[in-house]
Scaffold this active site. Structure first.
Site, short mmCIF file in Angstrom:
data_model
loop_
_atom_site.label_atom_id
_atom_site.label_comp_id
_atom_site.label_asym_id
_atom_site.label_seq_id
_atom_site.Cartn_x
_atom_site.Cartn_y
_atom_site.Cartn_z
N GLU A 173 33.08 37.83 30.11
CA GLU A 173 33.47 37.96 28.69
C GLU A 173 33.32 36.64 27.93
O GLU A 173 34.27 36.16 27.30
CB GLU A 173 34.91 38.49 28.58
CG GLU A 173 35.04 39.90 29.11
CD GLU A 173 36.37 40.58 28.80
OE1 GLU A 173 37.33 39.90 28.37
OE2 GLU A 173 36.45 41.80 29.01
N GLU A 292 34.12 46.61 33.85
CA GLU A 292 35.56 46.77 33.57
C GLU A 292 35.73 48.01 32.70
O GLU A 292 35.16 48.07 31.60
CB GLU A 292 36.14 45.55 32.83
CG GLU A 292 36.30 44.33 33.69
CD GLU A 292 37.03 43.18 33.01
OE1 GLU A 292 37.91 43.42 32.15
OE2 GLU A 292 36.69 42.02 33.32
O1 AHR Z 1 41.13 43.31 33.36
C1 AHR Z 1 41.97 42.50 32.60
C2 AHR Z 1 41.19 41.52 31.74
O2 AHR Z 1 40.51 42.24 30.74
C3 AHR Z 1 40.10 40.77 32.43
O3 AHR Z 1 40.56 39.61 33.05
C4 AHR Z 1 39.18 40.41 31.30
O4 AHR Z 1 37.84 40.27 31.70
C5 AHR Z 1 39.39 41.52 30.30
O5 AHR Z 1 39.61 41.03 29.03
#
Ligand code: AHR
Length: 516
Positions: A173, A292
């Site tokens: 990210e 994610e």
């Molecule tokens: O999964 C929780 C967080 O969400 C992770 O660390 C990050 O990559 C995202 O913003």
């Protein structure tokens, strides 16, 4: 009764599901590692501190690949802190989650844990506070057989054989203001390119994922993907996508509709990646790593707002308790991923234990399944094969999904949401056809009418539904099976036709035997 007609054809394939589509994620975050999968001294812990009760649930959940060690955490992580004799490992402040990282669990422990679980490891390198040099050294430590300082260091730590990690993420990210050492698309594109080059020179067998935008609602979404891929196209195989669904607006219909935006997100990233290929007249196709995805909003305070005071170790943060309603949205996301099996070749449910997780534990106590555990386990266990294009003709509704960005109030109009969302997976080896079906109607049952062309002698193998009269129902330590799959009765199968009644607000999995 309302009716949804679904047409599939044995020959109309979307693509084969890659085993990596069914992945999950372990971050050094809250009690995911410490007090989650790793708890020395727990009655269920083995000699390495791995909780056997958690391991048993992980095996039932059946994730195939595991991303590690972050997430936001990786952007400040020194991989060297987590290897070597445990008594020499430093304690560090973690600025991602405002906690103290003891480093008693690191890469080698993670690899051992993955091997025992039968899961492929996926590692992320720190491109926040560190650079390509640290990344190539981490790779050399992990994958080089021996005869160099770093590979011999691994061997001296007790891991004689290389870990042979194939899938690597180039940071996390990197567009997010919450990220340590956030970058512009150009800064990141350059850094990722140079890092990728050195990593592939170190081990040419690896595959690399470059960071896409941290969400579709980021102001830079689109431009970020194009710029980053324009830099990295020749050096990477994947671009990452992240999505967290919310019901801040207490609008269940819109919440259940929101996975359809995941479909749009995937289509858009595919279009951008292919535009970069077109500019180069290249036939190479960048694949998508949806590394994610989950429901997450109740525990989603930003920045220091999410911290517990005093820099605690393994604080109880992001411990989202999932409802029946969440499991339905989650199931919708499973369907979206399956239906894009041609381009989404890797995906990670974020995360695995305690922090926004399908598995909950009590430190020193038991472990249990959250509601979202069930659709994931069914998708992973039954969703292997070739996804067929499902043509769905269903009554629709309109929704407005609220997905705020910082102080900005963003609404996404969704004028025609089909009540019924479907994915169909054919496995020619097992001779099975599996339907994953969501009924998003909150009050009415819907008749599912399937015409499976090319399947002439189907028989029912199993049919399960996940539903609860109370959409806010949850599983707890004392009632771990309040929300759990139950038989779906009344499924009629004749030749290549199937009829079933889908209860309101239900997730359904129907498996057919297809001998022909
Ligand atoms: O999964 C929780 C967080 O969400 C992770 O660390 C990050 O990559 C995202 O913003």
């Amino acid at each position: 009764m309302l009716k949804a007609e679904v047409l599939i054809d044995r020959d109309f394939a979307v693509g084969a599901t890659d085993p990596r589509l069914f992945g999950a994620f372990v971050e050094h975050l809250g009690r995911c590692v410490y007090g989650g999968l790793f708890e020395p001294g727990h009655p269920e812990a083995d000699e390495r501190g791995f909780r056997r009760d958690v391991m048993a649930l992980v095996k039932e959940l059946a994730p195939t690949i595991m991303r590690y060690p972050g997430g936001n955490f990786v952007s400040g992580y020194n991989w060297e802190d987590g290897v070597g004799p445990v008594e020499n490992r430093p304690r560090r402040l973690d600025l991602a989650w405002f906690s103290t990282e003891p480093n008693t669990f690191g890469t080698n422990e993670f690899i051992d844990w993955c091997r025992e679980a039968g899961i492929e490891p996926m590692l992320a390198v720190n491109l926040g506070t560190r650079d390509g040099d640290a990344a190539r050294h981490y790779l050399e430590y992990c994958n080089h057989p021996g005869g160099t300082a770093l590979s011999d260091l691994r061997r001296s730590h007790g891991w004689e054989k290389p870990h042979d990690v194939k899938f690597w993420c180039l940071g996390n990210e990197m567009d997010g203001p919450w990220q340590m050492e956030r970058k512009t698309a150009t800064e990141y594109g350059r850094l990722a390119t140079e890092t990728a080059k050195m990593m592939k020179w170190t081990d040419k067998t690896i595959e690399l994922a470059v960071c896409g935008s941290s969400a579709r609602n980021m102001p830079t979404f689109g431009e970020w993907e194009y710029t980053v891929l324009d830099h990295t196209f020749d050096h990477v195989e994947f671009i990452s996508l992240h999505t967290y669904f919310n019901n801040y607006a207490h609008d269940t219909a819109a919440f259940l509709a929101s996975p359809d935006l995941m479909d749009s997100f995937i289509d858009e990233v595919v279009a951008i990646a292919d535009a970069v290929a077109a500019k180069r007249r290249s036939s190479k196709r960048i694949m998508l790593s949806f590394d994610e995805w989950n429901v997450w909003y109740r525990t989603r305070a930003k920045g220091e707002g999410r911290a517990k005071p005093g820099w605690p170790e393994a604080p109880q943060i992001l411990e989202e308790i999932y409802t029946m309603e969440d499991a339905l949205t989650f199931g919708g996301a499973c369907i979206s991923l399956l239906n894009h099996a041609d381009r989404v070749k890797s995906a990670c449910l974020a995360q695995l234990v305690n922090a926004i997780a399908p598995i909950m534990t009590e430190t020193g106590g038991p472990a249990w399944r959250q509601t979202i555990f069930h659709p994931f386990a069914q998708m992973s266990n039954l969703g292997r094969g070739t996804v067929l294009r499902s043509q769905v003709s269903s009554p629709t509704y309109s929704a407005r999904y609220y997905d705020p960005r910082g102080a900005e109030e963003l609404y996404y109009p969704m004028p025609e949401v089909p009540y019924v969302k479907v994915a169909s997976v054919h496995n020619d080896e097992d001779k099975t056809l599996t339907l994953f079906v969501l009924n998003r109607h909150l009050e009415e049952s819907i008749t599912l009418d399937l015409d499976a062309r090319g399947f002439n002698d189907m028989t029912l193998d199993q049919a399960l539904e996940l539903r609860h009269d109370d959409l806010q129902a949850i599983n707890t330590k004392n009632a771990p099976d309040a929300v759990t799959p139950a038989p779906l009765d009344g499924v009629e199968v004749r030749g290549g036709r199937l009829q079933a009644t889908l209860a309101p607000a239900s997730w359904n999995v129907i498996r057919l035997k297809t001998p022909g």
